[in-house]
Design an enzyme around this catalytic site. Structure first.
Site, PDB file in Angstrom:
ATOM      1  N   GLU A 199       0.800  -1.227   0.000  1.00 22.75           N
ATOM      2  CA  GLU A 199       0.000   0.000   0.000  1.00 22.75           C
ATOM      3  C   GLU A 199       0.835   1.280   0.000  1.00 22.75           C
ATOM      4  O   GLU A 199       1.011   1.914   1.051  1.00 22.75           O
ATOM      5  CB  GLU A 199      -0.961   0.008   1.194  1.00 22.75           C
ATOM      6  CG  GLU A 199      -1.914  -1.175   1.189  1.00 22.75           C
ATOM      7  CD  GLU A 199      -3.019  -1.054   2.214  1.00 22.75           C
ATOM      8  OE1 GLU A 199      -2.948  -0.168   3.068  1.00 22.75           O
ATOM      9  OE2 GLU A 199      -3.959  -1.840   2.137  1.00 22.75           O
ATOM     10  N   GLU A 387      -5.413  -8.683   0.734  1.00 21.81           N
ATOM     11  CA  GLU A 387      -6.114  -8.351   1.977  1.00 21.81           C
ATOM     12  C   GLU A 387      -7.580  -8.116   1.670  1.00 21.81           C
ATOM     13  O   GLU A 387      -7.918  -7.519   0.650  1.00 21.81           O
ATOM     14  CB  GLU A 387      -5.592  -7.060   2.646  1.00 21.81           C
ATOM     15  CG  GLU A 387      -4.245  -7.189   3.269  1.00 21.81           C
ATOM     16  CD  GLU A 387      -3.778  -5.897   3.955  1.00 21.81           C
ATOM     17  OE1 GLU A 387      -4.624  -5.070   4.346  1.00 21.81           O
ATOM     18  OE2 GLU A 387      -2.559  -5.741   4.094  1.00 21.81           O
TER      19      GLU A 387
HETATM   20  C1  PNW Z   1      -4.556  -1.968   5.352  1.00 21.31           C
HETATM   21  N1  PNW Z   1      -8.256   3.055   3.779  1.00 21.31           N
HETATM   22  O1  PNW Z   1      -4.580  -0.607   5.598  1.00 21.31           O
HETATM   23  C2  PNW Z   1      -3.198  -2.424   5.831  1.00 21.31           C
HETATM   24  O2  PNW Z   1      -2.426  -3.061   4.848  1.00 21.31           O
HETATM   25  C3  PNW Z   1      -3.227  -3.213   7.087  1.00 21.31           C
HETATM   26  O3  PNW Z   1      -1.977  -3.163   7.705  1.00 21.31           O
HETATM   27  C4  PNW Z   1      -4.356  -2.697   7.969  1.00 21.31           C
HETATM   28  O4  PNW Z   1      -4.335  -3.233   9.250  1.00 21.31           O
HETATM   29  C5  PNW Z   1      -5.641  -3.025   7.268  1.00 21.31           C
HETATM   30  O5  PNW Z   1      -5.662  -2.524   5.941  1.00 21.31           O
HETATM   31  C6  PNW Z   1      -6.884  -2.508   8.002  1.00 21.31           C
HETATM   32  O6  PNW Z   1      -6.833  -1.119   8.098  1.00 21.31           O
HETATM   33  C7  PNW Z   1      -5.530   0.238   5.132  1.00 21.31           C
HETATM   34  O7  PNW Z   1      -8.365   4.138   4.395  1.00 21.31           O
HETATM   35  C8  PNW Z   1      -5.603   1.479   5.733  1.00 21.31           C
HETATM   36  O8  PNW Z   1      -8.998   2.806   2.801  1.00 21.31           O
HETATM   37  C9  PNW Z   1      -6.497   2.402   5.285  1.00 21.31           C
HETATM   38  C10 PNW Z   1      -7.326   2.089   4.225  1.00 21.31           C
HETATM   39  C11 PNW Z   1      -7.271   0.851   3.615  1.00 21.31           C
HETATM   40  C12 PNW Z   1      -6.363  -0.077   4.085  1.00 21.31           C
END
Ligand code: PNW
Length: 481
Positions: A199, A387
């Site tokens: 990401e 994920e």
């Molecule tokens: C992912 N959004 O993060 C990460 O890869 C993980 O480490 C995290 O724990 C998981 O998703 C849950 O949050 C994100 O704002 C953070 O759309 C933010 C977003 C999406 C994924």
């Protein structure tokens, strides 16, 4: 009223239907038959779970690990919920064998985990820490001994604090390539699937533009564009390093949360709008990687703030990949319109439903469109869902159960839409559920639980939730019911 089982209920409905429909031809399927509506996945489809080093390992000071930017950030007052840190997290640094058993009990064939760069190179470069490498070597061996194939992410945001300037420096991209070479040289005999980064937007924009994530800076546009360039360059140099240090057949990709544009209505014009928006909305990351150049309209738009690119950068960045990993959580609706770019992004009404994390809006068709947009535009050879999952306000009942029906609802719906993509022939090879267990949810600390195993952070006890029971059945049947 006497409680009846789902099966009994279905039978009753079927009997009633048969009565009411006397003389009328009945539908071909029989009501109440088990599995009549199961969505079978193809033979060989891979099911797994995902975690990341700083979110689960703990052992922050153990065996020579150096600090990462997330250690510094979490220990800075006001940066995370309640000042939570990953110092202990799930203590997987010590409990990894127990965690492998959780995977084994689920029946997963694959596991996505990440490496803490500063556990292996406490300074980011230079002298490696043998005990750090040894930890990952032991985890890999433990997974293989349990017939679970490791998929390793080399960078899931925990950048070594010691690297001067972090992602502001081009030297960090080079250091990442060297670290990737070292890791794959030492694990490549047993690990055959690597993801470079996780990401981009979360460790570039959120770290250096909005400051919500480590290192918590708020820089101007030109600096942020350069940071994004260093991030995709790091990915490219790592792809080259992995290829040079692993046997042929090693699969290389990344895990990217590309914005998923969902057409407001499934018709040719709105689908085309979704495709256009996908290229534009992901211009600085996925589009550039997969096309090997920054899109012209992106460069025009950025003007003097566009990144400075050196010779060889774009060749590295555009290195062919064996798969694209998509982290998919939420949709972004889009429609065709008369504007110059041909589309308009639809903001969600305030009534739009979301899960326990406010950003986690619910629109399970996003998993279908995420796959479809990327495959239609770039014809990638393989896709993994690296994920997918949700937070839930889990409650441990006095009986010791966690009935996370909202998480089951979320997962069931996403896997239903993923089934459509698979059925239509899109090359989806596997699915990693985020997450194996509750863990350190970054700036939200321990306040948001994403696991299918509940973790008591005082005792480190792991308890399977209803969602784990449900996922275990999906895996066993290779089907969603
Ligand atoms: C992912 N959004 O993060 C990460 O890869 C993980 O480490 C995290 O724990 C998981 O998703 C849950 O949050 C994100 O704002 C953070 O759309 C933010 C977003 C999406 C994924």
């Amino acid at each position: 009223m006497k409680a009846i089982t789902r099966r009994q209920f279905a039978k009753t409905v079927a009997a009633a239907a048969a009565t009411t429909c006397a003389g009328v031809s009945l539908p071909k399927f029989a009501f109440g038959q088990p599995h009549a509506a199961s969505l079978d996945y193809p033979k060989g489809f891979l099911w797994g779970c995902a975690t990341a080093s700083y979110q689960v390992e703990g052992g922050a000071q153990d065996d020579g690990r150096g600090p990462s930017v997330w250690d510094t950030f979490a220990h800075t007052p006001g940066k995370t919920f309640h000042g939570d840190t990953g110092d202990v997290a799930d203590d997987s640094y010590h409990l990894y064998k127990e965690d492998v058993q959780l995977l084994k009990n689920l029946g997963t064939g694959i596991y996505r985990m990440s490496i803490s760069w500063s556990r292996v190179f406490p300074q980011g470069t230079g002298q490696p820490n043998a005990k750090g490498l040894d930890y990952y070597s032991r985890v890999v061996d433990e997974l293989l001994a349990n017939n679970i194939t490791p998929y390793i992410t080399l960078f899931h945001w925990d950048l070594p604090q010691a690297l001067p300037g972090g992602w502001q420096s081009r030297d960090t991209s080079k250091a990442f390539g060297d670290y990737a070479a070292y890791m794959t040289k030492h694990l490549g005999d047993r690990v055959h699937h690597f993801m470079t980064t996780n990401e981009f937007v979360c460790f570039t924009d959120l770290g250096y533009k909005t400051g919500q994530f480590a290192p918590g800076l708020k820089l101007a546009d030109a600096a942020v564009n350069q940071i994004r360039h260093h991030a995709i360059l790091a990915h490219g140099l790592a792809v080259q390093a992995i290829r040079a240090n692993t046997p042929s057949g090693t699969q290389v990709g990344l895990a990217e949360n590309a914005i998923v544009y969902v057409p407001v209505i499934e018709s040719a014009e709105h689908i085309e709008a979704a495709h256009k928006a996908t290229r534009d909305g992901n211009a600085q990351f996925l589009t550039t990687l997969l096309e090997g150049k920054y899109p012209d309209n992106y460069l025009q738009h950025e003007g003097a703030n566009a990144p400075k690119v050196e010779a060889g950068d774009m060749k590295a960045i555009g290195s062919p990949l064996d798969f694209v990993g998509l982290n998919i959580y939420t949709p972004q609706y889009v429609r065709a319109d008369e504007s110059a770019n041909g589309y308009a992004i639809e903001p969600n009404p305030t009534s739009y439903p979301h899960m326990a994390s406010p950003w986690l809006t619910l629109g399970p068709e996003c998993i279908y469109w995420g796959v479809r947009n990327v495959c239609d535009i770039w014809k990638v050879p393989a896709i993994y869902i690296t994920e997918n999952g949700t937070s839930s306000d889990d409650v441990l009942t006095p009986a010791g159960r966690i009935e996370d029906v909202d998480r089951v609802m979320y997962l069931r719906n996403h896997l239903t839409h993923l089934h459509r993509a698979v059925t239509e022939g899109y090359p989806v090879k596997g699915y990693f559920l985020w997450s194996l267990m509750d863990n350190f949810e970054w700036a939200d600390g321990y306040s948001k639980r994403f696991g299918i195993h509940y973790v008591d952070f005082k005792t480190q006890k792991r308890t399977p939730k209803l969602s784990a029971e449900w996922y275990k059945q999906v895996i066993a049947k290779n089907a969603v019911e």
